[in-house]
Write a protein that holds these residues in place. Structure first.
Motif, PDB file in Angstrom:
ATOM      1  N   SER A   1       0.839  -1.189   0.000  1.00 29.00           N
ATOM      2  CA  SER A   1       0.000   0.000   0.000  1.00 29.00           C
ATOM      3  C   SER A   1       0.876   1.241   0.000  1.00 29.00           C
ATOM      4  CB  SER A   1      -0.906   0.019   1.243  1.00 29.00           C
ATOM      5  OG  SER A   1      -0.130  -0.023   2.439  1.00 29.00           O
ATOM      6  N   TYR A   2       0.254   2.391  -0.222  1.00 32.08           N
ATOM      7  CA  TYR A   2       0.990   3.647  -0.130  1.00 32.08           C
ATOM      8  C   TYR A   2       1.582   3.770   1.275  1.00 32.08           C
ATOM      9  CZ  TYR A   2       2.308   8.503  -0.638  1.00 32.08           C
ATOM     10  OH  TYR A   2       3.050   9.668  -0.692  1.00 32.08           O
TER      11      TYR A   2
ATOM     12  N   THR B   1      -7.590   3.708  -1.359  1.00 32.63           N
ATOM     13  CA  THR B   1      -7.657   4.409  -2.649  1.00 32.63           C
ATOM     14  C   THR B   1      -6.398   5.245  -2.893  1.00 32.63           C
ATOM     15  OG1 THR B   1      -8.973   6.166  -1.592  1.00 32.63           O
ATOM     16  CG2 THR B   1     -10.179   4.467  -2.790  1.00 32.63           C
ATOM     17  N   MET B   2      -5.290   4.846  -2.282  1.00 29.47           N
ATOM     18  CA  MET B   2      -3.990   5.488  -2.486  1.00 29.47           C
ATOM     19  C   MET B   2      -2.988   4.421  -2.924  1.00 29.47           C
ATOM     20  SD  MET B   2      -3.911   7.715   1.065  1.00 29.47           S
ATOM     21  CE  MET B   2      -2.379   8.617   0.728  1.00 29.47           C
ATOM     22  N   ARG B   3      -2.216   4.726  -3.968  1.00 27.96           N
ATOM     23  CA  ARG B   3      -1.152   3.819  -4.373  1.00 27.96           C
ATOM     24  C   ARG B   3      -0.172   4.589  -5.255  1.00 27.96           C
ATOM     25  NH1 ARG B   3      -0.819  -1.813  -3.614  1.00 27.96           N
ATOM     26  NH2 ARG B   3       0.787  -2.810  -4.915  1.00 27.96           N
TER      27      ARG B   3
ATOM     28  N   CYS C   1     -11.415   4.476  -7.035  1.00 28.30           N
ATOM     29  CA  CYS C   1     -11.685   3.191  -6.410  1.00 28.30           C
ATOM     30  C   CYS C   1     -10.556   2.239  -6.782  1.00 28.30           C
ATOM     31  CB  CYS C   1     -13.040   2.625  -6.852  1.00 28.30           C
ATOM     32  SG  CYS C   1     -13.236   2.477  -8.650  1.00 28.30           S
ATOM     33  N   PRO C   2     -10.263   1.265  -5.943  1.00 29.76           N
ATOM     34  CA  PRO C   2      -9.145   0.366  -6.214  1.00 29.76           C
ATOM     35  C   PRO C   2      -9.526  -0.871  -7.014  1.00 29.76           C
ATOM     36  CG  PRO C   2      -9.954  -0.005  -4.005  1.00 29.76           C
ATOM     37  CD  PRO C   2     -10.794   1.097  -4.579  1.00 29.76           C
ATOM     38  N   ASP C   3     -10.774  -0.973  -7.421  1.00 33.22           N
ATOM     39  CA  ASP C   3     -11.211  -2.186  -8.107  1.00 33.22           C
ATOM     40  C   ASP C   3     -11.624  -1.916  -9.551  1.00 33.22           C
ATOM     41  OD1 ASP C   3     -13.519  -0.765  -7.368  1.00 33.22           O
ATOM     42  OD2 ASP C   3     -14.157  -2.250  -5.900  1.00 33.22           O
ATOM     43  N   ARG C   4     -12.638  -1.094  -9.778  1.00 39.07           N
ATOM     44  CA  ARG C   4     -13.220  -0.923 -11.109  1.00 39.07           C
ATOM     45  C   ARG C   4     -12.380  -0.067 -12.046  1.00 39.07           C
ATOM     46  NH1 ARG C   4     -18.391   2.154 -10.381  1.00 39.07           N
ATOM     47  NH2 ARG C   4     -17.033   3.974 -10.646  1.00 39.07           N
TER      48      ARG C   4
ATOM     49  N   VAL D   1       4.051  14.130   6.374  1.00 41.15           N
ATOM     50  CA  VAL D   1       5.235  14.194   5.513  1.00 41.15           C
ATOM     51  C   VAL D   1       5.022  13.397   4.237  1.00 41.15           C
ATOM     52  CG1 VAL D   1       7.697  13.657   5.327  1.00 41.15           C
ATOM     53  CG2 VAL D   1       6.784  14.619   7.444  1.00 41.15           C
ATOM     54  N   ARG D   2       4.734  12.099   4.376  1.00 41.01           N
ATOM     55  CA  ARG D   2       4.635  11.253   3.186  1.00 41.01           C
ATOM     56  C   ARG D   2       3.295  11.390   2.475  1.00 41.01           C
ATOM     57  NH1 ARG D   2       6.221   6.021   6.408  1.00 41.01           N
ATOM     58  NH2 ARG D   2       5.006   7.264   7.898  1.00 41.01           N
ATOM     59  N   ALA D   3       2.208  11.529   3.235  1.00 39.93           N
ATOM     60  CA  ALA D   3       0.892  11.591   2.590  1.00 39.93           C
ATOM     61  C   ALA D   3       0.759  12.769   1.624  1.00 39.93           C
ATOM     62  CB  ALA D   3      -0.209  11.626   3.650  1.00 39.93           C
ATOM     63  N   PRO D   4       1.206  13.984   1.970  1.00 36.82           N
ATOM     64  CA  PRO D   4       1.046  15.092   1.026  1.00 36.82           C
ATOM     65  C   PRO D   4       1.807  14.914  -0.289  1.00 36.82           C
ATOM     66  CG  PRO D   4       1.440  15.933   3.241  1.00 36.82           C
ATOM     67  CD  PRO D   4       1.701  14.457   3.279  1.00 36.82           C
ATOM     68  N   LEU D   5       2.816  14.043  -0.310  1.00 38.09           N
ATOM     69  CA  LEU D   5       3.574  13.844  -1.536  1.00 38.09           C
ATOM     70  C   LEU D   5       2.693  13.287  -2.656  1.00 38.09           C
ATOM     71  CD1 LEU D   5       6.856  12.287  -0.080  1.00 38.09           C
ATOM     72  CD2 LEU D   5       6.406  14.687  -0.655  1.00 38.09           C
ATOM     73  N   LEU D   6       1.691  12.486  -2.295  1.00 35.13           N
ATOM     74  CA  LEU D   6       0.814  11.920  -3.309  1.00 35.13           C
ATOM     75  C   LEU D   6      -0.064  13.008  -3.927  1.00 35.13           C
ATOM     76  CD1 LEU D   6       0.253   9.132  -4.543  1.00 35.13           C
ATOM     77  CD2 LEU D   6      -1.707   8.946  -3.005  1.00 35.13           C
TER      78      LEU D   6
END
Length: 776
Positions: free
Chosen positions: A320-321, A350-352, A358-361, A384-389
C-alpha cells in the motif's frame, strides 16, 4: 521533516544516460512478462551504490536471490511523453565478488484510467559510484517468461491497464532469480536506445515513497491447514478492505486450475463492463507455492481449488501507499466514530501510485475524488509522506494540460484498445469543467498549500491555473458563459442545478487564483480575479435568488440541495439568506456522497451542527450498517447500462469520505489560519455531543484536543505543538474561564484577542493547556 516536504518535484529530470533501454526481440503485447538477469563483480563496498531503474510498466527485483522490491515503478505518465524512474539502494545487499541482479518486468501493454502505455516493453537501469558502474546494455540476458499469460474471458474491464493473470507452473523458470541459475541458454537483450529516446523520453525520479510491504501474513480468518480441498470455494477473511496479493502452497498433480479473486469480484466485479481483476494458476506436479504479483482488493480472498489438491498454506501480502493513520476522531456517538474510521480506511485503500476513485473498477485519478481525499489526508494521515501523493497529482494534472488551456482527468491516461472499449469511451481525456474548477480552486490546489505550507508547488502551478480559469468569459449579466466541456457533469443523482453549481465552483477557483497570484507575484492578475468575483457575486444574487433558495432559469424540478450548499460554502449566499434556505437542507436529499460533503459543510458554516449531524447519520445509515470497513460510491442502488445488482457502485469509493474532514474540521473545530497550522483556530460545534477527542497531525507535531461537557461545565484539554499558536473560540462570551498550563510550574501568558456579543477568543502559545468553562 519540513525540508523533505518542500523538495521541488520537477527539477531533477534524467535527460540523458549511458545505459540503454533493453528488451527482447519479440513484438510487445499486452500482459507480457520479461525476465532479465545480469551478473557483475563488486571490488569494493566503500561507496554507496544506488540504482536508477525504469520500465514500462512494473518490475520485481532480486539481488543475490533476495527479493528487494516486490512492486516497483510508478504507472507511466508524469506528462504525455515521459516516464518515472525509481531509486533503489543496493549497497546493503551486495558483497565483494560476483553478484546477480534478476528483474521481472510486467508490461501492461495498454493504457487505462491511470497509465499511459509507451507501446514497448523495456527496462532501463543505471547504478554508479566512483568505483563501479552497472547499467543495462547488450550484455544482459532477457527472455519472455513462458508461464505468464492471460485468463480466458471474462476479462477485466477496459478502464484498467492491468490484466488478469494466468500462470502455468508447468512452464515456470524454476529458481531463475537465484545466483546459481544457469542463464547461458537465454538470449542477450536487445538495445532500443539511450535516454531520452522514444517512446519513453525523459525520466523523472519517483516523487513518492516506495510501497509499504507487510511481507506474507496469515489471514484474519481461514480454514485450519493442511486440508484436502473438496472443490468448494475457500473464503479467507482480511482484517479490512486492503490491497493484497494472494499466496498459496499446495500439493497437486499437474494441470489443475486454481482460481483466485476477491469478494468484490464475487459481487459486482464480474458484471459486464465492470469486471475487476481475477487470477488463475495451473499446477505442476508436486508441492509448489505461488504468490500472484498483481494486486487485488477486498474484504475477503476467495480460492477455488479443485477437489483432491492438498492445501498446505494460504497467506496474503498487503502492499500500500507508505503512510500511517496519525489522526483521530472520537465522540460519544459510536456511529460517528465508525463513520470516521470507515472514511479513513476508504482513503487508504484508494492510495497507491496515485489517488484513485476506487481500487477495483477503475483505479483512476479522477480529480473530483482527489479533492475530497486530499482534504481528508491532512486530518487523518502523516504530514510528511501523505502530502507527496497530492503534490504529484497536482504535477500530473498540469503536466497533461492541453495547449488551449483545458485540463482533464483522469491522468495519466491514453487511448484505449479499440477491440476492448466501447466507441464512446475509447479516449478518457474528457474535460469535466466543474471537477477541474474544484481541482485548481479553493478545495484543491489552495487546500494543498494551506494545509501543507508547500508554496513552491503553488507558484509552479499558478501559470496553469491562470490559463484554465481564463477560459471562462463573463457576460453583461455578470454571470459566466456556461462551459460544458466534454462532459457536462455536476454530480451523480437527480436534480442537479448545474449552472448554479458551476458559478460556485468558478467563484471558488477565482478566490484561490486571487490568493495564488498575490503569492506568486502577479498583482495585475489578482486585481483581474477580484473584479470577476465582484461581477459574479452581483450577477449570482440578481439572477439565481428565488426568495428562499437559489435556482437557475434552466433548472426544472425540485430544489437542489447541492446548489444551496455550494452557494453557502462559496460565500455567495449572504448570512441573511441562511434562515430561509435551511428548510431545503432538511427536505432535499439529492446529493451523492461526492457532493454531500459540501452540503454538510454548508450546514456547519450556517452554525447548524445538530441538523448536520442528523443528516450525516441519516444519509450514511446503510453504509454504517453493512459490516464493511469502507464506504460505498452511492447512497442509493442504481441500474447501470441495463444491469441490475450493481447496488451502490463500488464498495470503496474515495469521494465518500467527506465526513472525516467535517468531523475533524467542524465538530472538533480545528482548522489552520495560516499555512501548515502554524496558527490555527479551534471553534468546536458539538451540537448534541457531550465528548469529543480529536488528533490532527501537522508538520510541527500533533495537535490534540479533548472536550467534555455537561449542562453547566465544559473542560477542554489542548496540546499545541512547538512552533504553533492556537486560537480558541468560546461560544458563550459570558462563561467564566479558568486556564491552567501543564505542568503547573510553566507559566505563559494567554492573550484574550477577541470579545463580542457572540464569542470569546484566546490565543495560546505552544504547550499543554487545561481550560475550564462554567456557564453563568
Amino acid at each position: 521533516m519540513i525540508d523533505e516536504l518542500m523538495t521541488p518535484t520537477r527539477h531533477a529530470w534524467i535527460a540523458s544516460s549511458r545505459a540503454d533501454w533493453i528488451g527482447v526481440t519479440m513484438q510487445s503485447h499486452a500482459n507480457m512478462w520479461i525476465a532479465f538477469r545480469k551478473k557483475f563483480k563488486i571490488h569494493s563496498l566503500d561507496d554507496p551504490l544506488i540504482a536508477n531503474i525504469a520500465c514500462d510498466s512494473k518490475y520485481q527485483l532480486w539481488l543475490n536471490g533476495r527479493l528487494l522490491v516486490f512492486e516497483g515503478q510508478l504507472k507511466r505518465g508524469p506528462t504525455p511523453q515521459d516516464t518515472y524512474v525509481d531509486q533503489i539502494e543496493l549497497t546493503p545487499h551486495l558483497h565483494e565478488g560476483e553478484n546477480t541482479l534478476a528483474i521481472l518486468v510486467c508490461y501492461f501493454g495498454r493504457s487505462g484510467f491511470s497509465h499511459h502505455d509507451s507501446g514497448k516493453a523495456a527496462l532501463w537501469l543505471q547504478a554508479e559510484n566512483a568505483k563501479q558502474t552497472i547499467q543495462t546494455d547488450k550484455t544482459w540476458r532477457a527472455i519472455v517468461h513462458p508461464a505468464f499469460g492471460t485468463t480466458d474471458p471474462p476479462l477485466d474491464n477496459f478502464r484498467l491497464s492491468e490484466s488478469n493473470i494466468r500462470f502455468d507452473a508447468r512452464l515456470d523458470l524454476i529458481d531463475w532469480q537465484a545466483p546459481s541459475f544457469d542463464d547461458e541458454h537465454w538470449p542477450f537483450a536487445k538495445c532500443f536506445g539511450k535516454v531520452p529516446c522514444e517512446p519513453w523520453h525523459m525520466l523523472l525520479p519517483r516523487p513518492i515513497p516506495q510501497l509499504k510491504d507487510s511481507g506474507l501474513l496469515d489471514y484474519a480468518q481461514s480454514p485450519a491447514m493442511p486440508f484436502m480441498s473438496d472443490g468448494q470455494m475457500i473464503r479467507c477473511k482480511l482484517p479490512y478492505n486492503a490491497q493484497v496479493t494472494p499466496q498459496f502452497r499446495v500439493r497437486a498433480l499437474a494441470g489443475e486450475c486454481i482460481q483466485v479473486h476477491s469478494d468484490i469480484y464475487a459481487s459486482y466485479g464480474k458484471l459486464p463492463r465492470l469486471e475487476v481483476l481475477r487470477h488463475e494458476y495451473v499446477t505442476r506436479d508436486g508441492e509448489q507455492d505461488f504468490e500472484f504479483p498483481s494486486w487485488i482488493n477486498g474484504h475477503e480472498i476467495h480460492y477455488h481449488i479443485p477437489a483432491g489438491i492438498e492445501v498446505l498454506d494460504l497467506k496474503y501480502r498487503e502492499t500500500s501507499y507508505d503512510t500511517e493513520v496519525c489522526g483521530h476522531f472520537s465522540c460519544d456517538d459510536p456511529q460517528l466514530n465508525l463513520l470516521w474510521e470507515k472514511a479513513a480506511r476508504t482513503l487508504q485503500v484508494t492510495m497507491r501510485d496515485s489517488y484513485m476513485d476506487c481500487p477495483d473498477r477503475e483505479r483512476g485519478q479522477w480529480w473530483g475524488d482527489v479533492v475530497n481525499e486530499m482534504g481528508e489526508a491532512f486530518y487523518a494521515l502523516d504530514p510528511v509522506r501523505a502530502p507527496l501523493l497530492a503534490r504529484n497529482g497536482i504535477d500530473e494534472l498540469i503536466g497533461w494540460q492541453r495547449e488551449d488551456g483545458r485540463l482533464f482527468s483522469p491522468v495519466p491516461t491514453g487511448v484505449q484498445d479499440v477491440n476492448r472499449v466501447p466507441r464512446d469511451e475509447r479516449i478518457c481525456d474528457q474535460e469535466l469543467p466543474q471537477q477541474m474548477l474544484a481541482s485548481v480552486g479553493w478545495y484543491g490546489f489552495w487546500t494543498y498549500y494551506w494545509y501543507s505550507g508547500d508554496l513552491q508547488v503553488l507558484i509552479d502551478a499558478y501559470p496553469s491555473v491562470r490559463k484554465y480559469v481564463m477560459l471562462w468569459e463573463l457576460s453583461n449579466s455578470g454571470l459566466a458563459t456556461h462551459r460544458a466541456g466534454d462532459w457536462d457533469w455536476s454530480d451523480w443523482g437527480n436534480h442537479a442545478d448545474g449552472i448554479v453549481i458551476e458559478h460556485c465552483w468558478l467563484y471558488l477557483a477565482l478566490r484561490a487564483a486571487h490568493r495564488m497570484a498575490d503569492l506568486a507575484g502577479y498583482p495585475d492578475d489578482a486585481s483581474l480575479y477580484q473584479n470577476s468575483m465582484r461581477s459574479i457575486k452581483a450577477g449570482f444574487a440578481q439572477n439565481f435568488w428565488r426568495g428562499d433558495h437559489y435556482r437557475s432559469a434552466w433548472h426544472e424540478g425540485p430544489i437542489d440541495d447541492r446548489a444551496q450548499a455550494m452557494a453557502v460554502v462559496a460565500g455567495l449566499a449572504p448570512q441573511d439568506h441562511h434562515a430561509a434556505m435551511l428548510q431545503h437542507f432538511i427536505t432535499q436529499q439529492h446529493a451523492s456522497p461526492y457532493m454531500e460533503k459540501y452540503v454538510l459543510e454548508a450546514l456547519f458554516i450556517m452554525q447548524k451542527p445538530e441538523i448536520a449531524l442528523d443528516r450525516m447519520l441519516t444519509r450514511y445509515a446503510a453504509m454504517l450498517a453493512d459490516g464493511m470497513t469502507t464506504l460505498w460510491e452511492l447512497f442509493d442502488p442504481i441500474v447501470l447500462d441495463g444491469y441490475e445488482g450493481i447496488g451502490r457502485g463500488t464498495c470503496n469509493h474515495a469521494w465518500s469520505g467527506g465526513p472525516l474532514t467535517i468531523l475533524s474540521q467542524y465538530v472538533a473545530g480545528i482548522s489552520p489560519t495560516s499555512p501548515a497550522f502554524e496558527t490555527y483556530l479551534i471553534d468546536p460545534q458539538l451540537g448534541r455531543l457531550k465528548n469529543v477527542h480529536c488528533i490532527v497531525p501537522t508538520r510541527f507535531g500533533i495537535i490534540e484536543l479533548a472536550i467534555s461537557r455537561n449542562d453547566q461545565d465544559t473542560r477542554i484539554d489542548l496540546t499545541s505543538p512547538q512552533g504553533t499558536h492556537a486560537h480558541l473560540r468560546i461560544g458563550n462570551p459570558h462563561s467564566q474561564v479558568l486556564i491552567y498550563q501543564l505542568p503547573a510550574e510553566l507559566v505563559q501568558e494567554v492573550e484574550k484577542i477577541a470579545y463580542d456579543s457572540n464569542f470569546l477568543e484566546y490565543r495560546f502559545p505552544p504547550g499543554k493547556w487545561n481550560i475550564e468553562l462554567t456557564n453563568p
